[in-house]
Design an enzyme around this catalytic site. Structure first.
Site, mmCIF file in Angstrom:
data_model
loop_
_atom_site.group_PDB
_atom_site.id
_atom_site.type_symbol
_atom_site.label_atom_id
_atom_site.label_comp_id
_atom_site.label_asym_id
_atom_site.label_seq_id
_atom_site.Cartn_x
_atom_site.Cartn_y
_atom_site.Cartn_z
ATOM 1 N N HIS A 1 0.841 -1.209 0.000
ATOM 2 C CA HIS A 1 0.000 0.000 0.000
ATOM 3 C C HIS A 1 0.875 1.257 0.000
ATOM 4 O O HIS A 1 0.583 2.229 -0.685
ATOM 5 C CB HIS A 1 -0.900 0.022 1.239
ATOM 6 N N GLN B 1 -8.721 -6.716 -11.231
ATOM 7 C CA GLN B 1 -9.339 -5.499 -10.691
ATOM 8 C C GLN B 1 -8.769 -4.259 -11.401
ATOM 9 O O GLN B 1 -9.508 -3.353 -11.780
ATOM 10 C CB GLN B 1 -9.065 -5.425 -9.190
ATOM 11 N N ARG C 1 -4.262 -10.122 3.897
ATOM 12 C CA ARG C 1 -4.760 -11.439 4.342
ATOM 13 C C ARG C 1 -3.637 -12.406 4.702
ATOM 14 O O ARG C 1 -3.913 -13.475 5.237
ATOM 15 C CB ARG C 1 -5.659 -12.054 3.268
HETATM 16 P P1 AMP Z 1 -6.646 -3.669 -0.501
HETATM 17 O O1 AMP Z 1 -6.459 -2.819 0.722
HETATM 18 O O2 AMP Z 1 -6.158 -5.060 -0.346
HETATM 19 O O3 AMP Z 1 -8.025 -3.552 -1.099
HETATM 20 O O4 AMP Z 1 -5.668 -3.058 -1.601
HETATM 21 C C1 AMP Z 1 -5.650 -1.694 -1.881
HETATM 22 C C2 AMP Z 1 -4.742 -1.456 -3.056
HETATM 23 O O5 AMP Z 1 -3.420 -1.911 -2.726
HETATM 24 C C3 AMP Z 1 -5.157 -2.186 -4.332
HETATM 25 O O6 AMP Z 1 -4.949 -1.324 -5.456
HETATM 26 C C4 AMP Z 1 -4.202 -3.358 -4.352
HETATM 27 O O7 AMP Z 1 -3.967 -3.848 -5.666
HETATM 28 C C5 AMP Z 1 -2.951 -2.735 -3.777
HETATM 29 N N1 AMP Z 1 -2.045 -3.765 -3.241
HETATM 30 C C6 AMP Z 1 -2.356 -4.783 -2.404
HETATM 31 N N2 AMP Z 1 -1.277 -5.569 -2.190
HETATM 32 C C7 AMP Z 1 -0.256 -5.026 -2.918
HETATM 33 C C8 AMP Z 1 1.108 -5.382 -3.131
HETATM 34 N N3 AMP Z 1 1.653 -6.451 -2.544
HETATM 35 N N4 AMP Z 1 1.865 -4.595 -3.921
HETATM 36 C C9 AMP Z 1 1.318 -3.503 -4.543
HETATM 37 N N5 AMP Z 1 0.037 -3.119 -4.381
HETATM 38 C C10 AMP Z 1 -0.755 -3.869 -3.595
#
Ligand code: AMP
Length: 286
Positions: free
Chosen positions: A34, A151, A185
């Site tokens: 993030h 997504q 997760r």
């Molecule tokens: P989430 O909080 O899981 O809904 O993710 C929020 C954003 O963070 C989304 O655009 C995800 O694709 C991105 N994201 C989650 N994990 C990663 C990662 N390991 N590397 C880069 N971006 C990520």
């Protein structure tokens, strides 16, 4: 740090902030992935607004909405450390008022396949909340992770097809040292599951090697190798391990080395109670 909790407050925040604005949508439980989106946002914009909102409409009743990790104080401390000054932290009623009449936002060609097959409610919820958030904040850019590849494609298509006056910026996947893609997760994994989870990255690396070094052109041969590697790492089940066209996400007959944008390998598999997804682009010279 300026924390807006209502639509009115975030609009006031956004329009009293001069220059270009990047929005980073998150559900909290923030990790370095993030934070890398924040960093990417600052490359394109003068200010970054991060929202933290665990979106109920993208969880099915049997999924982990209640158990989803929430760590707001920790999240705010991490954002402060990387220089974020603008946060949107709405409650559920602000985004989904009880008397609202729900709309559906459907990117029909991409919604029903892969993740959409196993989580039929998911992209409807994602597109609905992002349409709301994009209209609420009205940013110049939204920064989203390639980690959630489908997504990213769906939201990019939605923004382009609906002529939303903004651009989606893709940020690369942040990984742990052993290759596991960072995810909120991952905290669900016990030590043994955590070790075995690297099977997904190893399967993607093997596919990369077969295509880019070995010149393999048959997607079925690569998919079979990916499935074998995941199976030897004791995953409980595999939803998909597949090679697809990078934009349409449709199956392909042949991995053409010169296909613009390469091909994408996508995997979703269950390790104990945790469902993990990951992906990698192969054969792209972009
Ligand atoms: P989430 O909080 O899981 O809904 O993710 C929020 C954003 O963070 C989304 O655009 C995800 O694709 C991105 N994201 C989650 N994990 C990663 C990662 N390991 N590397 C880069 N971006 C990520």
């Amino acid at each position: 740090m300026d924390i807006a909790k209502t639509i009115e407050e975030v609009r006031k925040m956004r329009y009293s902030t001069p220059g270009k604005i990047a929005l980073v949508p998150t559900m909290g439980a923030l990790h370095e992935g993030h934070l890398s989106l924040v960093e990417e946002g600052y490359k394109h914009a003068d200010h970054v607004i991060v929202y933290i909102f665990v979106n109920p409409t993208q969880f099915a009743p049997h999924e982990d909405f209640d158990a989803y990790p929430r760590s707001i104080d920790d999240d705010l401390a991490k954002l402060k450390k990387v220089g974020v000054k603008h946060i949107f932290l709405p409650n559920i009623d602000e985004i989904y008022p009880a008397d609202g009449i729900p709309c559906e936002v459907d990117v029909a060609n991409l919604n029903g396949i892969l993740e959409g097959e196993f989580r039929p409610h998911f992209f409807g919820g994602v597109c609905r909340v992002l349409t709301k958030m994009f209209n609420i904040v009205q940013p110049h850019f939204a920064v989203m992770g390639q980690k959630d590849y489908q997504q990213l494609q769906i939201v990019t298509a939605m923004v382009e097809d609906m002529c939303m006056p903004m651009r989606v910026i893709a940020a690369p996947t942040k990984r742990e040292d052993d290759g596991l893609a960072m995810s909120s997760r991952n905290v669900y994994l016990n030590d043994k599951e955590r070790r075995q989870s690297t099977g997904i990255f190893k399967a993607l690396q093997q596919a990369k090697h077969m295509i880019e070094v070995g010149g393999e052109t048959d997607p079925e041969v690569v998919e079979s190798a990916m499935n074998d590697i995941i199976s030897t790492h004791h995953f409980d089940s595999i939803d998909y391990a597949t090679i697809r066209h990078p934009r349409t996400l449709q199956p392909i007959d042949c991995i053409e080395p010169k296909l613009s944008g390469g091909v994408v390998g996508l995997i979703a598999a269950h390790m104990g109670k945790t469902r993990l997804i990951d992906n990698m682009i192969f054969g792209s010279n972009q």
